[in-house]
Design an enzyme around this catalytic site. Structure first.
Site, PDB file in Angstrom:
ATOM      1  N   SER A 234       0.842  -1.208   0.000  1.00 24.52           N
ATOM      2  CA  SER A 234       0.000   0.000   0.000  1.00 24.52           C
ATOM      3  C   SER A 234       0.876   1.256   0.000  1.00 24.52           C
ATOM      4  O   SER A 234       2.044   1.209   0.400  1.00 24.52           O
ATOM      5  CB  SER A 234      -0.908  -0.012   1.227  1.00 24.52           C
ATOM      6  OG  SER A 234      -0.107  -0.062   2.393  1.00 24.52           O
ATOM      7  N   CYS A 289      -3.283  -4.072  -8.199  1.00 23.80           N
ATOM      8  CA  CYS A 289      -2.863  -2.673  -8.341  1.00 23.80           C
ATOM      9  C   CYS A 289      -3.065  -2.187  -9.764  1.00 23.80           C
ATOM     10  O   CYS A 289      -2.893  -1.011 -10.034  1.00 23.80           O
ATOM     11  CB  CYS A 289      -1.409  -2.537  -7.951  1.00 23.80           C
ATOM     12  SG  CYS A 289      -0.332  -3.440  -9.064  1.00 23.80           S
TER      13      CYS A 289
HETATM   14  P1  NAD Z   1       0.347  -3.678   2.847  1.00 27.78           P
HETATM   15  O1  NAD Z   1       1.018  -2.383   2.629  1.00 27.78           O
HETATM   16  O2  NAD Z   1      -0.607  -3.789   3.974  1.00 27.78           O
HETATM   17  O3  NAD Z   1       1.457  -4.835   3.097  1.00 27.78           O
HETATM   18  C1  NAD Z   1       2.493  -5.071   2.190  1.00 27.78           C
HETATM   19  C2  NAD Z   1       3.713  -5.575   2.940  1.00 27.78           C
HETATM   20  O4  NAD Z   1       4.222  -4.545   3.769  1.00 27.78           O
HETATM   21  C3  NAD Z   1       3.429  -6.752   3.850  1.00 27.78           C
HETATM   22  O5  NAD Z   1       4.495  -7.658   3.737  1.00 27.78           O
HETATM   23  C4  NAD Z   1       3.349  -6.133   5.240  1.00 27.78           C
HETATM   24  O6  NAD Z   1       3.803  -7.013   6.245  1.00 27.78           O
HETATM   25  C5  NAD Z   1       4.263  -4.934   5.119  1.00 27.78           C
HETATM   26  N1  NAD Z   1       3.835  -3.740   5.846  1.00 27.78           N
HETATM   27  C6  NAD Z   1       2.569  -3.329   6.071  1.00 27.78           C
HETATM   28  N2  NAD Z   1       2.590  -2.141   6.701  1.00 27.78           N
HETATM   29  C7  NAD Z   1       3.874  -1.795   6.872  1.00 27.78           C
HETATM   30  C8  NAD Z   1       4.537  -0.670   7.458  1.00 27.78           C
HETATM   31  N3  NAD Z   1       3.863   0.338   7.991  1.00 27.78           N
HETATM   32  N4  NAD Z   1       5.884  -0.648   7.461  1.00 27.78           N
HETATM   33  C9  NAD Z   1       6.574  -1.660   6.905  1.00 27.78           C
HETATM   34  N5  NAD Z   1       6.006  -2.749   6.334  1.00 27.78           N
HETATM   35  C10 NAD Z   1       4.675  -2.806   6.314  1.00 27.78           C
HETATM   36  O7  NAD Z   1      -0.328  -4.091   1.456  1.00 27.78           O
HETATM   37  P2  NAD Z   1      -1.298  -5.315   1.159  1.00 27.78           P
HETATM   38  O8  NAD Z   1      -2.632  -5.030   1.754  1.00 27.78           O
HETATM   39  O9  NAD Z   1      -0.643  -6.606   1.494  1.00 27.78           O
HETATM   40  O10 NAD Z   1      -1.391  -5.236  -0.441  1.00 27.78           O
HETATM   41  C11 NAD Z   1      -2.329  -4.449  -1.113  1.00 27.78           C
HETATM   42  C12 NAD Z   1      -1.713  -3.135  -1.536  1.00 27.78           C
HETATM   43  O11 NAD Z   1      -0.558  -3.362  -2.330  1.00 27.78           O
HETATM   44  C13 NAD Z   1      -2.647  -2.323  -2.423  1.00 27.78           C
HETATM   45  O12 NAD Z   1      -2.564  -0.979  -2.055  1.00 27.78           O
HETATM   46  C14 NAD Z   1      -2.117  -2.550  -3.817  1.00 27.78           C
HETATM   47  O13 NAD Z   1      -2.408  -1.538  -4.737  1.00 27.78           O
HETATM   48  C15 NAD Z   1      -0.650  -2.614  -3.533  1.00 27.78           C
HETATM   49  N6  NAD Z   1       0.066  -3.285  -4.611  1.00 27.78           N
HETATM   50  C16 NAD Z   1       0.792  -2.496  -5.441  1.00 27.78           C
HETATM   51  C17 NAD Z   1       1.454  -3.075  -6.509  1.00 27.78           C
HETATM   52  C18 NAD Z   1       2.227  -2.221  -7.458  1.00 27.78           C
HETATM   53  O14 NAD Z   1       2.876  -2.765  -8.313  1.00 27.78           O
HETATM   54  N7  NAD Z   1       2.198  -0.909  -7.345  1.00 27.78           N
HETATM   55  C19 NAD Z   1       1.375  -4.455  -6.719  1.00 27.78           C
HETATM   56  C20 NAD Z   1       0.635  -5.229  -5.832  1.00 27.78           C
HETATM   57  C21 NAD Z   1      -0.022  -4.625  -4.765  1.00 27.78           C
END
Ligand code: NAD
Length: 513
Positions: A234, A289
């Site tokens: 995210s 995404c």
């Molecule tokens: P998320 O941000 O909740 O988690 C992603 C990863 O980050 C996980 O491994 C989690 O443990 C870690 N994480 C979460 N919060 C964190 C923080 N504050 N500090 C450090 N690490 C942290 O995302 P999600 O819900 O697993 O995935 C969905 C999101 O990912 C959506 O917003 C989607 O658009 C995005 N996404 C983007 C792409 C891209 O290419 N731009 C691709 C896939 C998913």
């Protein structure tokens, strides 16, 4: 009806450190539920700083030997890895579907898409040979790509196989030791991917898996041995991780969330537009995404909108539509729909109480939902809902659509549906997004064209795949050489003459070793 095969007993996830799988002693474990059924399918450890340190120290110890392994030999291991993934593709796809909620077909496609990056990484053995030029008489400049050391990749829940494969094959092929932190929501697929590397004969410590949550991420990023960070998730987390890593002088490329718009021109081919738009917003239950979740409908396109609603109403949960990752996401999506209604959006299709597939009534199901006459001051027009929800904004012209697109916070993808080359070119040129689709609703570039957005969808330079990803995972070393008394006596320096012995050369070999 069987959507995916569930394990007979829950799977106990472990960390891959050194040559094998280890359960971190005393670690807290999270329970993993199937989005399809709600049943418990496994558990995952939340690794602390000691486990992180253990993995990174092992990786650091493995680095020297892996760096010194010629890239052609590294490629042999990666070829076997690719073969192992292919051999096990049904099992990997089943597991990815089981834990992420997508359909088996979607999960199968994501593994194949991940393998495309492996194939790109394999091509590096023929492409990353560096360069050599005699820049003045007897003076040669040469450049080589050098790996960085220990690098980490942090992944989101929505593509348990593909997103990690955007990172580790390229980083490993370039000679780094890679530590993966899978999403704590979908840790099971990475266990199979780890086995594929182990069975390929990858030396211990070159690929490690450390499971955990944001605390684990912070321990990974701040570890002094870690040189570079790839992150996908995210936007808030991407921004935080980018700031943390770069403040410590590390390289980082952090991909964030998205709100992708699709521009529907009045001259669009109806069949192409309807199928492209419905597949874009409802595929993977909108949890990708690259989902087009905002439709900018130009002029009089009511007849196409009606067909979009009709087509979307035929998409049945469990068939072409997977489940939402967890109940809190399901509730969040439902409340976004209710909020849009309150703000005046017209609910053309309501997926909040869908018919669950028989036997899967405990799952997190949501049918396609369409909100029409949305205005740009509504949250559903601007924020990432991450569910199968399409918001339609009516606009008067392509220029107006492009103005709206330019003001969106995110910049992953923009698509246009039109039969006019001029309109397609205008959108491609003026769009502020990183990836553009013309009559393509999910414009994910095929490799070697790279993947990456702009604005709040990406923090850092370059893309996560393709040639520009080499800047994340390697350094370009420039060597300038000059030999006054060259063995050939002509101030010429060639690899061949260097390797053939002169007395001076042989003496040098004695004291070098
Ligand atoms: P998320 O941000 O909740 O988690 C992603 C990863 O980050 C996980 O491994 C989690 O443990 C870690 N994480 C979460 N919060 C964190 C923080 N504050 N500090 C450090 N690490 C942290 O995302 P999600 O819900 O697993 O995935 C969905 C999101 O990912 C959506 O917003 C989607 O658009 C995005 N996404 C983007 C792409 C891209 O290419 N731009 C691709 C896939 C998913």
């Amino acid at each position: 009806m069987t959507l995916v095969e569930a394990p007979h007993t829950p799977i106990h996830c472990m960390n891959l450190v050194r040559a094998g799988w280890h359960s971190p002693p005393g670690a807290r474990h999270l329970t993993i539920h199937s989005p399809h059924t709600g049943d418990i399918i496994g558990d995952v450890p939340m690794s602390g700083p000691d486990e992180v340190n253990d993995a990174i120290v092992q990786a650091s110890g493995a680095f020297g030997k892996w760096r010194d392994t010629p890239i052609k030999e590294r490629a042999q291991v990666a070829f076997r890895f690719r073969q192992n993934v292919l051999t096990n593709i049904d099992k990997i796809a089943n597991t990815a579907a089981l834990e992420s909620g997508k359909t088996f077909a979607e999960a199968h496609a994501e593994v194949l898409k991940g393998l495309e990056v492996v194939e790109f990484a394999l091509s590096l053995q023929n492409m990353s040979q560096g360069s050599l030029l005699e820049v003045s008489r007897g003076v040669w400049c040469r450049s080589t790509r050098e790996p960085l050391g220990v690098v980490v990749g942090i992944a989101p829940f929505n593509f348990p196989a593909m997103v990690p494969m955007w990172m580790h094959p390229i980083a490993i092929m370039l000679g780094n030791c890679f530590v993966l932190k899978p999403s704590e929501k979908v840790p099971l697929t990475s266990q199979l991917i780890g086995d594929c590397w182990l069975d390929a004969g990858l030396p211990p410590g070159v690929f490690s898996i450390v499971n955990g949550d944001r605390t684990t991420v912070e321990a990974l990023i701040t570890h002094p041995f870690v040189q570079a960070v790839g992150f996908v998730g995210s936007t808030d987390a991407a921004r935080t991780v980018y700031a943390m890593a770069t403040s410590l002088g590390k390289r980082a490329l952090c991909l964030g969330g998205a709100k992708n718009c699709m521009i529907l021109a009045p001259d669009a081919d109806e069949r192409v537009a309807v199928s492209g738009i419905v597949a874009s917003f409802s595929g993977c239950a909108g949890q990708r995404c690259m989902a087009g979740s905002l439709l900018l409908a130009v002029g009089d396109v009511d007849h196409i909108v009606q067909r979009i609603v009709a087509r979307a109403s035929e998409v049945c949960p469990g068939e072409a539509l997977g489940a939402i990752i967890d109940t809190s996401s399901l509730n969040r999506i439902s409340s976004k729909i209710a909020e849009a209604q309150t703000q005046g959006a017209a609910l053309k299709l309501d997926g909040r109480t869908p018919q669950a597939p028989r036997g899967y009534e405990g799952g997190n199901w949501m049918g396609p939902t369409i909100l029409d006459h949305v205005t740009m001051d509504m949250s559903c027009a601007r924020s990432e809902i991450f569910g199968p929800v399409l918001s339609i904004v009516r606009v008067g012209s392509i220029s107006e659509a492009l103005q709206i697109e330019a003001q969106l916070e995110y910049g992953n993808a923009t698509s246009v549906f039109t039969t006019s080359g001029a309109v397609a070119d205008l959108v491609a040129q003026r769009s502020s997004s990183g990836m553009i689709g013309v009559n393509v609703g999910v414009p994910v570039p095929r490799e070697p064209f790279s993947f990456g957005g702009t604005k709040q969808s990406k923090f850092g330079a370059g893309d996560i795949t393709g040639m520009s990803s080499l800047e994340l995972w390697s350094s370009l070393k420039k060597i300038t050489s000059r030999f006054e008394s060259h063995p050939n006596g002509k101030n010429r320096h060639t690899a061949e003459s260097d390797s053939q012995g002169s007395d001076a050369h042989r003496k040098a070999a004695d004291w070098m070793s």
